[in-house]
Design an enzyme around this catalytic site. Structure first.
Site, PDB file in Angstrom:
ATOM      1  N   GLU A 169       0.868  -1.130   0.077  1.00 23.42           N
ATOM      2  CA  GLU A 169       0.220  -0.065  -0.037  1.00 23.42           C
ATOM      3  C   GLU A 169       0.732   1.436  -0.116  1.00 23.42           C
ATOM      4  O   GLU A 169       1.703   1.389   0.865  1.00 23.42           O
ATOM      5  CB  GLU A 169      -1.026   0.114   1.451  1.00 23.42           C
TER       6      GLU A 169
ATOM      7  N   ASN B 112      -4.230   5.353  -1.975  1.00 26.79           N
ATOM      8  CA  ASN B 112      -5.367   5.809  -1.227  1.00 26.79           C
ATOM      9  C   ASN B 112      -5.883   6.999  -2.119  1.00 26.79           C
ATOM     10  O   ASN B 112      -5.112   7.910  -2.535  1.00 26.79           O
ATOM     11  CB  ASN B 112      -5.109   6.369   0.306  1.00 26.79           C
TER      12      ASN B 112
ATOM     13  N   ASP C  54     -11.841   0.850   1.760  1.00 29.10           N
ATOM     14  CA  ASP C  54     -10.721   1.258   2.951  1.00 29.10           C
ATOM     15  C   ASP C  54     -11.514   1.231   4.338  1.00 29.10           C
ATOM     16  O   ASP C  54     -12.781   1.621   4.275  1.00 29.10           O
ATOM     17  CB  ASP C  54      -9.740   2.418   2.750  1.00 29.10           C
TER      18      ASP C  54
ATOM     19  N   GLU D  47      -5.741  -4.785   7.904  1.00 30.03           N
ATOM     20  CA  GLU D  47      -4.777  -4.047   8.143  1.00 30.03           C
ATOM     21  C   GLU D  47      -4.696  -3.998   9.683  1.00 30.03           C
ATOM     22  O   GLU D  47      -5.449  -4.458  10.184  1.00 30.03           O
ATOM     23  CB  GLU D  47      -4.895  -2.635   7.498  1.00 30.03           C
TER      24      GLU D  47
HETATM   25  P1  C2E Z   1      -5.066   3.793   5.695  1.00 30.17           P
HETATM   26  O1  C2E Z   1      -5.228   4.035   4.244  1.00 30.17           O
HETATM   27  O2  C2E Z   1      -6.215   2.820   6.453  1.00 30.17           O
HETATM   28  O3  C2E Z   1      -3.706   3.219   5.888  1.00 30.17           O
HETATM   29  C1  C2E Z   1      -3.274   2.262   6.692  1.00 30.17           C
HETATM   30  C2  C2E Z   1      -2.790   3.206   7.944  1.00 30.17           C
HETATM   31  O4  C2E Z   1      -2.330   2.212   9.214  1.00 30.17           O
HETATM   32  C3  C2E Z   1      -1.271   3.619   8.012  1.00 30.17           C
HETATM   33  O5  C2E Z   1      -1.381   4.776   8.641  1.00 30.17           O
HETATM   34  C4  C2E Z   1      -0.454   2.763   8.289  1.00 30.17           C
HETATM   35  O6  C2E Z   1       0.903   3.166   8.665  1.00 30.17           O
HETATM   36  C5  C2E Z   1      -1.229   2.215   9.612  1.00 30.17           C
HETATM   37  N1  C2E Z   1      -0.743   0.938   9.957  1.00 30.17           N
HETATM   38  C6  C2E Z   1      -0.562   0.050   9.124  1.00 30.17           C
HETATM   39  N2  C2E Z   1      -0.030  -1.229  10.009  1.00 30.17           N
HETATM   40  C7  C2E Z   1      -0.435  -0.827  11.316  1.00 30.17           C
HETATM   41  C8  C2E Z   1      -0.341  -1.448  12.539  1.00 30.17           C
HETATM   42  O7  C2E Z   1       0.102  -2.838  12.742  1.00 30.17           O
HETATM   43  N3  C2E Z   1      -0.386  -0.753  13.625  1.00 30.17           N
HETATM   44  C9  C2E Z   1      -0.913   0.552  13.575  1.00 30.17           C
HETATM   45  N4  C2E Z   1      -1.165   0.960  14.633  1.00 30.17           N
HETATM   46  N5  C2E Z   1      -1.075   1.061  12.372  1.00 30.17           N
HETATM   47  C10 C2E Z   1      -0.921   0.427  11.232  1.00 30.17           C
HETATM   48  P2  C2E Z   1      -0.658   6.465   7.996  1.00 30.17           P
HETATM   49  O8  C2E Z   1       0.165   6.153   6.927  1.00 30.17           O
HETATM   50  O9  C2E Z   1      -0.602   7.044   9.306  1.00 30.17           O
HETATM   51  O10 C2E Z   1      -2.100   6.651   6.981  1.00 30.17           O
HETATM   52  C11 C2E Z   1      -3.367   7.214   7.898  1.00 30.17           C
HETATM   53  C12 C2E Z   1      -4.314   7.505   6.907  1.00 30.17           C
HETATM   54  O11 C2E Z   1      -3.892   8.466   5.914  1.00 30.17           O
HETATM   55  C13 C2E Z   1      -4.356   6.108   5.794  1.00 30.17           C
HETATM   56  O12 C2E Z   1      -5.135   5.120   6.515  1.00 30.17           O
HETATM   57  C14 C2E Z   1      -5.412   6.856   5.026  1.00 30.17           C
HETATM   58  O13 C2E Z   1      -6.755   7.142   4.896  1.00 30.17           O
HETATM   59  C15 C2E Z   1      -4.731   8.339   4.669  1.00 30.17           C
HETATM   60  N6  C2E Z   1      -3.739   8.249   3.626  1.00 30.17           N
HETATM   61  C16 C2E Z   1      -2.430   7.990   3.738  1.00 30.17           C
HETATM   62  N7  C2E Z   1      -1.944   8.130   2.506  1.00 30.17           N
HETATM   63  C17 C2E Z   1      -2.847   8.830   1.715  1.00 30.17           C
HETATM   64  C18 C2E Z   1      -2.887   9.566   0.308  1.00 30.17           C
HETATM   65  O14 C2E Z   1      -1.867   9.342  -0.532  1.00 30.17           O
HETATM   66  N8  C2E Z   1      -4.156  10.014  -0.098  1.00 30.17           N
HETATM   67  C19 C2E Z   1      -5.171  10.178   0.665  1.00 30.17           C
HETATM   68  N9  C2E Z   1      -6.325  10.469   0.146  1.00 30.17           N
HETATM   69  N10 C2E Z   1      -5.241   9.436   2.259  1.00 30.17           N
HETATM   70  C20 C2E Z   1      -4.115   8.992   2.552  1.00 30.17           C
HETATM   71 MG    MG Z   2      -7.469   1.597   6.366  1.00 26.30          MG
HETATM   72 MG    MG Z   3      -5.630   2.514   2.811  1.00 29.33          MG
END
Ligand code: C2E
Ligand code: MG
Ligand code: MG
Length: 419
Positions: free
Chosen positions: A194, A252, A314, A371
């Site tokens: 991802e 995303n 998602d 996830e």
């Molecule tokens: P998401 O798409 O649900 O991405 C998964 C989030 O869960 C990511 O946080 C990831 O680092 C985190 N994660 C993965 N495995 C674990 C785990 O084992 N434990 C915990 N506690 N967390 C885990 P991240 O990178 O902080 O992203 C948060 C959200 O921000 C994403 O949730 C997505 O909704 C948004 N996001 C990230 N990149 C983009 C992007 O390029 N565009 C848009 N529109 N939204 C984005």
């Molecule tokens: Mg998610």
């Molecule tokens: Mg995602």
């Protein structure tokens, strides 16, 4: 309400600690205080109701390292532990421990409330109390009180960003796609990545999406971010391909972005420009912003499917429209939110809901990704429930593109793999 100093006790480990005990039952409070004294806690404040506890927090400039909070109060007019959790978020607390004789489900709800209010909850103690566990919990302190000064806790020490900061960062190309691996829960092999946005801030280091996505979504910046990251991930796919790796990438996109019906053709054209097969790409539809133009979103997703992209829902299970989206949207995959994964193995009720979600997705012939897998227990639970693919810190955090190939080689090369 009263405070006492136990400064001269033998153990030095906790002699600088300031602990508050919120417990309405006098006997139980005395037991807790005696236990804390015997551990050598330097300062103990007692409160017999939530009101007393708030008064202590408000009147005490130094804050507390730990608050032990009883949830139920016999006097129904007094502020109970649940209400205290709501009020306490305004103050500086190192850690919070919930104490109760409540059943498992109610305890878990109180925990969720504390998390929801951003309190530094580190655990729960059931009655009768296990003193060894209490000692272990005292040591964990995510927000160690930093002596003196204003008792208000700001919640975050990081600066807040303005639209202008983000616009400049976009112009300077400071947003980078990092990649978190996914793993097949059936074969244990690498199954794709991802793409996650990271801000490489020149002074603050690497910042997570919580610092910028919401603000970008409230502005037209989110489209620009999506396109920049999309171009980066296409270049990465080409690089990996030149190293002999065919990597499936999910990215995303918010429903706000996708309600624009021109986006799918644009995504397709950019993929063609980079000569990347859209069959390798899946759009993860994030629900953080609900599309005002539902038909626009539906048209976009349909067109994306016709162009060969996969479409994933998602954070499945969290949005109010999840089930409706499952009925109406042309999705190929559901991504079970990590809040379910985190508690499924411990909470039978969550486990059952998750199993039902997986069974439903299977009946609809959808791919299922979970996830937030943080340990082998989570992975095993999901595998047994029929989930296909897992993602989480148990396997790896997101990493820059150039680290992925060595990670895959090391991971897939392990002979006795623990999924
Ligand atoms: P998401 O798409 O649900 O991405 C998964 C989030 O869960 C990511 O946080 C990831 O680092 C985190 N994660 C993965 N495995 C674990 C785990 O084992 N434990 C915990 N506690 N967390 C885990 P991240 O990178 O902080 O992203 C948060 C959200 O921000 C994403 O949730 C997505 O909704 C948004 N996001 C990230 N990149 C983009 C992007 O390029 N565009 C848009 N529109 N939204 C984005
Ligand atoms: Mg998610
Ligand atoms: Mg995602």
């Amino acid at each position: 309400m009263r405070s006492l100093n136990t400064g001269l006790l033998a153990a030095r480990e906790f002699d600088q600690y300031r602990v508050m005990v919120l417990e309405d039952n006098e006997l139980q409070r005395a037991v807790l205080v005696a236990a804390l004294r015997s551990m050598g806690v330097g300062y103990i404040a007692e409160a017999s109701s939530g009101d007393d506890a708030i008064a202590l927090l408000a009147g005490d400039g130094q804050g507390f390292d730990t608050i032990l909070c009883d949830l139920q109060m016999e006097d129904s007019h007094a502020m109970d532990g649940i209400e205290f959790i709501r009020e306490a978020r305004e103050y500086r607390i190192g850690s919070l421990i919930l104490v109760s004789a409540l059943d498992e489900d109610l305890f878990a709800c109180a925990e969720m409330l504390a998390y929801g209010y951003g309190l530094p909850l580190i655990g729960r103690l059931s009655k009768p109390l296990n003193m060894q566990k209490l000692r272990e919990m005292l040591v964990i302190n995510p927000r160690r009180r930093v002596g003196g000064g204003d008792a208000k806790y700001s919640g975050t020490s990081s600066p807040t960003w303005t639209r202008n900061d983000l616009k400049q960062a976009l112009r300077r190309g400071e947003f980078r796609a990092h990649f978190q691996p996914k793993v097949s829960l059936i074969t244990g092999k690498f199954a794709g990545v991802e793409a996650l946005a990271r801000w490489h801030h020149p002074e603050e280091g690497i910042l997570l999406p919580s610092h910028f996505i919401a603000l970008m979504e409230s502005d037209d910046m989110i489209e620009e971010l999506t396109e920049q990251l999309y171009r980066q991930l296409l270049i990465s796919i080409k690089d990996w391909s030149s190293q002999g790796l065919q990597v499936r990438v999910a990215f995303n996109a918010s429903s706000l972005t996708l309600q624009d019906v021109l986006i799918p053709n644009r995504l397709r054209a950019i993929a063609d420009e980079h000569r990347v097969n859209t069959g390798l790409l899946t759009v993860e539809l994030t629900e953080s912003a609900i599309a005002q133009k539902f038909h626009g979103l539906l048209e976009s997703l349909t067109r994306l499917r016709m162009h060969g992209f996969g479409v994933s829902l998602d954070d499945f299970g969290t949005g109010y429209a999840s089930l409706q989206q499952l009925c109406n949207m042309p999705v190929t995959e559901v991504k079970i939110d990590r809040s379910f994964v985190a508690s499924a193995a411990q909470r039978p009720r969550t486990g059952l809901v998750m199993e039902a979600m997986i069974a439903l997705a299977k009946k609809l012939d959808l791919k299922i990704v979970a996830e937030g897998i943080e340990n082998a227990g989570d992975a095993e639970f999901l595998r047994a429930a029929g989930c296909d693919i897992g993602q989480g810190f148990h396997y790896s955090r997101a990493m820059p593109a150039d680290l992925l190939a060595p990670w895959i080689a090391a991971y897939d090369g392990m002979s006795h793999k623990v999924i």
